[in-house]
Design an enzyme around this catalytic site. Structure first.
Site, PDB file in Angstrom:
ATOM      1  N   ASP A 105      34.310  11.857  -5.279  1.00  0.00           N
ATOM      2  CA  ASP A 105      33.213  10.627  -5.570  1.00  0.00           C
ATOM      3  C   ASP A 105      32.048  11.254  -4.920  1.00  0.00           C
ATOM      4  OD1 ASP A 105      31.657   8.658  -5.582  1.00  0.00           O
ATOM      5  OD2 ASP A 105      33.306   7.144  -5.282  1.00  0.00           O
ATOM      6  N   ARG A 158      23.017  -0.341   7.815  1.00  0.00           N
ATOM      7  CA  ARG A 158      23.012   1.092   7.220  1.00  0.00           C
ATOM      8  C   ARG A 158      21.566   1.416   6.629  1.00  0.00           C
ATOM      9  NH1 ARG A 158      26.372   2.479   1.916  1.00  0.00           N
ATOM     10  NH2 ARG A 158      24.813   1.103   0.937  1.00  0.00           N
ATOM     11  N   TYR A 197      22.406   5.178 -10.007  1.00  0.00           N
ATOM     12  CA  TYR A 197      21.276   4.270  -9.448  1.00  0.00           C
ATOM     13  C   TYR A 197      20.938   4.532  -7.981  1.00  0.00           C
ATOM     14  CZ  TYR A 197      25.740   2.066  -8.289  1.00  0.00           C
ATOM     15  OH  TYR A 197      27.115   1.640  -7.870  1.00  0.00           O
ATOM     16  N   LYS A 198      21.626   5.347  -7.103  1.00  0.00           N
ATOM     17  CA  LYS A 198      21.155   5.783  -5.962  1.00  0.00           C
ATOM     18  C   LYS A 198      20.378   6.507  -5.702  1.00  0.00           C
ATOM     19  CE  LYS A 198      26.010   4.471  -4.419  1.00  0.00           C
ATOM     20  NZ  LYS A 198      25.943   3.191  -3.734  1.00  0.00           N
ATOM     21  N   PHE A 250      35.304   4.035  -0.710  1.00  0.00           N
ATOM     22  CA  PHE A 250      34.454   2.624  -1.297  1.00  0.00           C
ATOM     23  C   PHE A 250      35.829   1.877  -2.056  1.00  0.00           C
ATOM     24  CE2 PHE A 250      32.432   0.224  -4.338  1.00  0.00           C
ATOM     25  CZ  PHE A 250      31.128  -0.063  -3.545  1.00  0.00           C
TER      26      PHE A 250
HETATM   27  C1  LIG Z   1      31.406   5.993  -2.919  1.00  0.00           C
HETATM   28  C2  LIG Z   1      31.293   4.813  -3.831  1.00  0.00           C
HETATM   29  N1  LIG Z   1      32.030   4.824  -5.129  1.00  0.00           N
HETATM   30  C3  LIG Z   1      31.934   3.923  -5.965  1.00  0.00           C
HETATM   31  C4  LIG Z   1      30.757   3.043  -6.071  1.00  0.00           C
HETATM   32  C5  LIG Z   1      30.754   2.067  -7.097  1.00  0.00           C
HETATM   33  O1  LIG Z   1      30.542   2.525  -8.560  1.00  0.00           O
HETATM   34  P1  LIG Z   1      30.267   1.751  -9.748  1.00  0.00           P
HETATM   35  O2  LIG Z   1      29.702   0.548  -9.340  1.00  0.00           O
HETATM   36  O3  LIG Z   1      29.620   2.458 -10.401  1.00  0.00           O
HETATM   37  O4  LIG Z   1      31.717   1.546 -10.370  1.00  0.00           O
HETATM   38  C6  LIG Z   1      29.898   2.846  -4.940  1.00  0.00           C
HETATM   39  C7  LIG Z   1      28.785   1.844  -4.795  1.00  0.00           C
HETATM   40  O5  LIG Z   1      28.199   1.681  -4.050  1.00  0.00           O
HETATM   41  C8  LIG Z   1      30.239   3.767  -3.806  1.00  0.00           C
HETATM   42  O6  LIG Z   1      29.371   3.793  -2.915  1.00  0.00           O
END
Ligand SMILES: Cc1ncc(COP(=O)(O)O)c(C=O)c1O
Length: 411
Positions: free
Chosen positions: A196, A370, A221-222, A124
């Site tokens: 992560d 997705r 939030y997921k 990500f």
């Molecule tokens: C794998 C991954 N890491 C980090 C994030 C973003 O995290 P944040 O907005 O809490 O910094 C996401 C968002 O969808 C994600 O899918």
């Protein structure tokens, strides 16, 4: 599988009753719980209690009276069992991005003679951006990002590498990495590992302690259903806690914040990763939302997640008109998280058309549809209906309508 078989699966689903713990709009099949989880009734109730009674009535007394001050630790301890962490290692705070900054700095500080941070090239983007930011701040002599393809991660592990930063489940493809094996291999080369868990926590049982993971981050939030912008969490293994330090030395991470000393002295344990005042409204909502996981059999959750995804794949295969959809996720369930990705050149328009027909999935650039499978509130029948609607849209080419092809700000 026919429609009767699908109804049979729902009738005998041991998790079926969980759906009643959520507020779901009518006529909506929600395949996006991996982006923003649905609203648990308990979260809704807590939101109004915290606003009206705690804030409205008890005002500042609530920091003690309703233990607002303990929320980051309390919520962290509720998340801990879901990620296989013994008490005292998880805390709820900030966003994944901010937590990554703190943990990257901690890990690099523990590795003074190494500078490489290895990560997946298709991680990500925020994970990669945060390493780039740390590199700018500390200089490339102290931090250099090395991006590798998912297939070559293990080859990249050598004694120059300080930190391995990986998402356990790839946000696009849903590919699930072998946490135990990779962590072990990295440790053999003296590398610290940050995982992560954005697409893992609450989707299946994670085993941080068992895999001897060093650090981890994840979001609220997921799958944890904490609501839009819910605070994230981080994990620091007990064995590292007395050696770590982190640069965002805000007052909430101080050993005695209410002494108001001019000198920063870090709190002990994972508490030192707090920075500023916690967002009480959203953290309270996440706290209540986590109640749906209480006493939940995570094996049942995973079994249903696999069942829903397999049904989706089989249903897609049953429609000739869907032969242009190309599966971008691993075929074998044991190599997947709780989502499926399909490539199609018109993925964006198809996604918009699906939403207009009440099936909410998401689009990931450049060409991915997705779909997330959240076993707590999805029925097998929902999957059956969703694929039927997808086949109608693609078969009738309704997605070619201009109203579905114009890109919005958030895709
Ligand atoms: C794998 C991954 N890491 C980090 C994030 C973003 O995290 P944040 O907005 O809490 O910094 C996401 C968002 O969808 C994600 O899918």
């Amino acid at each position: 599988m026919n429609y009767q078989d699908v109804l049979f699966l729902d009738k005998h689903d041991p998790l079926a009753a969980k759906r009643q713990e959520f507020s779901l709009p009518a006529d909506c099949i929600y395949l996006d719980g991996n982006s923003l989880g649905a609203l648990p009734l308990a979260a809704h109730k807590r939101a109004s209690e915290v606003v009206s009674e705690q804030w409205g009535n008890d005002l500042i007394q609530s920091w003690n009276k309703h233990q607002w001050i303990d929320l980051p630790r309390q919520v962290g301890e509720k998340i801990a069992p879901l990620v296989g962490a013994a008490p005292g290692q998880v805390i709820c705070c900030d966003s994944i991005s901010v937590n990554l900054f703190k943990l990257l700095c901690s890990a690099l500080h523990m590795q003074p003679d190494r500078k490489l941070v290895v990560s997946q090239a298709d991680n990500f983007p925020t994970d990669l951006y945060m390493v780039q930011g740390v590199s700018e701040l500390l200089s490339s002599e102290r931090c250099t990002l090395q991006m590798v393809s998912e297939d070559t991660i293990e080859n990249a592990l050598n004694d120059q590498v300080a930190v391995l930063l990986l998402s356990q489940v790839n946000f696009r493809s849903g590919k699930l990495l072998d946490m135990q094996k990779i962590t072990q291999k990295a440790h053999k080369k003296g590398i610290l590992v940050i995982w992560d868990l954005a697409h893992s926590a609450g989707a299946f049982q994670v085993e941080l302690d068992q895999c001897q993971v060093d650090f981890a981050v994840g979001c609220g939030y997921k799958y944890l259903n904490g609501g839009p912008g819910a605070p994230a969490f981080l994990y620091v293994a007990k064995r590292h806690q007395q050696f770590v330090q982190q640069p965002l030395s805000g007052w909430m991470g101080h050993k005695a914040p209410f002494k108001f000393d001019a000198q920063y002295i870090a709190s002990e344990g994972v508490q030192q990763y707090l920075c500023g005042t916690p967002p009480i409204l959203s953290m309270s909502v996440l706290d209540a939302a986590l109640g749906v996981y209480e006493k939940l059999d995570m094996d049942l959750l995973r079994k249903k997640s696999v069942g829903l995804s397999e049904l989706f794949m089989q249903s897609v295969d049953q429609y000739e008109v869907l032969s242009d959809l190309h599966l971008h996720s691993p075929l074998q369930a044991e190599h997947r998280g709780s989502q499926l990705a399909y490539q199609h050149p018109a993925a964006y328009a198809i996604c918009q058309n699906l939403i207009a027909r009440g099936v909410i999935g998401d689009f990931r650039a450049p060409d991915i549809l997705r779909f997330g499978f959240t076993p707590l509130y999805l029925r097998y029948e929902d999957i059956w209906q969703a694929v039927k609607i997808l086949a109608e849209i693609i078969g009738d080419k309704t997605y070619l309508d201009e109203k579905y092809t114009t890109e919005q700000k958030v895709t």
